[in-house]
Design an enzyme around this catalytic site. Sequence first.
Site, PDB file in Angstrom:
ATOM      1  N   ALA A   1       0.796  -1.235   0.000  1.00 20.18           N
ATOM      2  CA  ALA A   1       0.000   0.000   0.000  1.00 20.18           C
ATOM      3  C   ALA A   1       0.837   1.299   0.000  1.00 20.18           C
ATOM      4  O   ALA A   1       0.671   2.150  -0.885  1.00 20.18           O
ATOM      5  CB  ALA A   1      -0.973  -0.034   1.176  1.00 20.18           C
TER       6      ALA A   1
ATOM      7  N   ARG B   1      -5.229   0.187  -8.879  1.00 23.99           N
ATOM      8  CA  ARG B   1      -5.576  -0.818  -7.871  1.00 23.99           C
ATOM      9  C   ARG B   1      -6.550  -0.159  -6.872  1.00 23.99           C
ATOM     10  O   ARG B   1      -6.250   0.925  -6.371  1.00 23.99           O
ATOM     11  CB  ARG B   1      -4.317  -1.343  -7.155  1.00 23.99           C
ATOM     12  CG  ARG B   1      -3.361  -2.072  -8.111  1.00 23.99           C
ATOM     13  CD  ARG B   1      -2.312  -2.868  -7.358  1.00 23.99           C
ATOM     14  NE  ARG B   1      -2.868  -4.038  -6.712  1.00 23.99           N
ATOM     15  CZ  ARG B   1      -2.206  -4.767  -5.799  1.00 23.99           C
ATOM     16  NH1 ARG B   1      -0.989  -4.422  -5.435  1.00 23.99           N
ATOM     17  NH2 ARG B   1      -2.781  -5.825  -5.250  1.00 23.99           N
TER      18      ARG B   1
ATOM     19  N   GLN C   1       3.956 -13.396  -1.855  1.00 25.38           N
ATOM     20  CA  GLN C   1       4.736 -12.256  -1.340  1.00 25.38           C
ATOM     21  C   GLN C   1       5.531 -12.644  -0.086  1.00 25.38           C
ATOM     22  O   GLN C   1       6.574 -12.058   0.194  1.00 25.38           O
ATOM     23  CB  GLN C   1       3.807 -11.079  -0.995  1.00 25.38           C
ATOM     24  CG  GLN C   1       3.240 -10.353  -2.199  1.00 25.38           C
ATOM     25  CD  GLN C   1       1.895 -10.915  -2.623  1.00 25.38           C
ATOM     26  OE1 GLN C   1       1.613 -12.086  -2.439  1.00 25.38           O
ATOM     27  NE2 GLN C   1       1.064 -10.081  -3.213  1.00 25.38           N
TER      28      GLN C   1
ATOM     29  N   ASP D   1      -3.977  -2.443   4.034  1.00 23.18           N
ATOM     30  CA  ASP D   1      -4.191  -1.675   2.803  1.00 23.18           C
ATOM     31  C   ASP D   1      -5.194  -0.551   3.005  1.00 23.18           C
ATOM     32  O   ASP D   1      -5.187   0.443   2.284  1.00 23.18           O
ATOM     33  CB  ASP D   1      -4.657  -2.599   1.679  1.00 23.18           C
ATOM     34  CG  ASP D   1      -3.479  -3.363   1.125  1.00 23.18           C
ATOM     35  OD1 ASP D   1      -3.088  -4.370   1.735  1.00 23.18           O
ATOM     36  OD2 ASP D   1      -2.904  -2.907   0.110  1.00 23.18           O
TER      37      ASP D   1
ATOM     38  N   ASN E   1      -6.507  -6.222   4.292  1.00 23.30           N
ATOM     39  CA  ASN E   1      -5.106  -6.581   4.038  1.00 23.30           C
ATOM     40  C   ASN E   1      -5.103  -7.838   3.159  1.00 23.30           C
ATOM     41  O   ASN E   1      -6.155  -8.371   2.798  1.00 23.30           O
ATOM     42  CB  ASN E   1      -4.349  -6.805   5.348  1.00 23.30           C
ATOM     43  CG  ASN E   1      -2.853  -6.902   5.138  1.00 23.30           C
ATOM     44  OD1 ASN E   1      -2.262  -6.050   4.466  1.00 23.30           O
ATOM     45  ND2 ASN E   1      -2.211  -7.922   5.655  1.00 23.30           N
ATOM     46  N   LYS E   2      -3.921  -8.270   2.795  1.00 24.76           N
ATOM     47  CA  LYS E   2      -3.766  -9.405   1.873  1.00 24.76           C
ATOM     48  C   LYS E   2      -4.665 -10.581   2.242  1.00 24.76           C
ATOM     49  O   LYS E   2      -4.794 -10.914   3.416  1.00 24.76           O
ATOM     50  CB  LYS E   2      -2.282  -9.825   1.872  1.00 24.76           C
ATOM     51  CG  LYS E   2      -1.929 -10.988   0.985  1.00 24.76           C
ATOM     52  CD  LYS E   2      -2.391 -10.831  -0.450  1.00 24.76           C
ATOM     53  CE  LYS E   2      -1.888  -9.569  -1.107  1.00 24.76           C
ATOM     54  NZ  LYS E   2      -2.606  -9.264  -2.384  1.00 24.76           N
TER      55      LYS E   2
END
Length: 343
Positions: A46, A87, A194, A235, A245-246
């Site tokens: 982010a 995004r 990631q 994020d 978040n992810k």
Amino acid sequence: MNTMEWHDAGLLLLDQTLLPIEVKYINCSTVEDVVEAIKTMKVRGAPAIGVAAAYGLALGALHSESIDRMSFDNEIEVAGRMLGATRPTAVNLFWALNRMLDVLHSNCDKGVPEMKRILLDEAHRILLEDIEMNQRIGSFGSQLVPPGARVLTHCNAGALATGGYGTALGVIRAAHESGKQIQVFADETRPLLQGARLTAWELQQDNIPVTLITDSMAGYLMRKGIIDLAVVGADRIAANGDVANKIGTYTVAVLCREHGIPFYVAAPISTIDMNLDNGDDIVIEERETVEVTAVFGQQIAPQGIKVFNPAFDITPHRLITAIITDRGILRPPYKESLKNIFV
Ligand code: MRU
């Protein structure tokens, strides 16, 4: 190693799609280059997306051939819309773009050449401030990490995901630097890995002890008493403390609650979206199916299989032990503590 660097010909970005196999910088010399780099996740995370977008706007300004402010401003606004459409979930992108556009609009008395300089300076400032915020997050957050702690993290919220130092990994880095002898467990973080590709690499580079696990192993480790706390990035944080978040973060938070393990979120104020009452209104990016059906170009699922690929999830505020910001450690009720940091 820097995630991004400004130089005469534009913005140098460490291509995160190639890590850890190859360490290679790409040069972005136009707005379109930056748009492409964000969309394809050559730069991701982010805060890093926000900083890159600010430089993207500065590039648009520097290459503008407009002579009058009206057409110059129009060009910058078009560039802002292009960058903003890359995004949808990380609010830092819109935070940085709005900050750049505010600078543009509050300097309407300046000529085009001066405005180009002012916008580039603002992008530099956003980068430097991001690094400073992460260092502050690190020093606040490290107070929550006991000596010898075994810390679980998910995705990459490190130097690679920010201007430098990292948020969740900033906490880990600061605890390590203060001699706490911590150990990190990194979830691999499917689909784009990631954790395996970036967090494991980044911590290894800094000699911070790290063990890589697959996402499905976290519960087993917790039940065996091997995890003392979890810390992740964000994020977008809504006004009630719900966190995007992810994908997989929510699962980690639920597991932590079941096992009585503290679950921390680390994020700078640029990640907080006080315009959203709760996480239900956060737009969750859905990405291409190939991210699930293939790994490094190798197909791993049957041809034509139906796939769902949401890139983020929402962790409800009630599962979060504390939110570590650059302005201090926030505790529930987050509606109050989040509001208080902006007064
Ligand atoms: O899709 P990505 O790799 O951009 O997602 C990144 C994350 O979810 C990070 O945890 C988040 O952006 C915080 S980075 C400091």
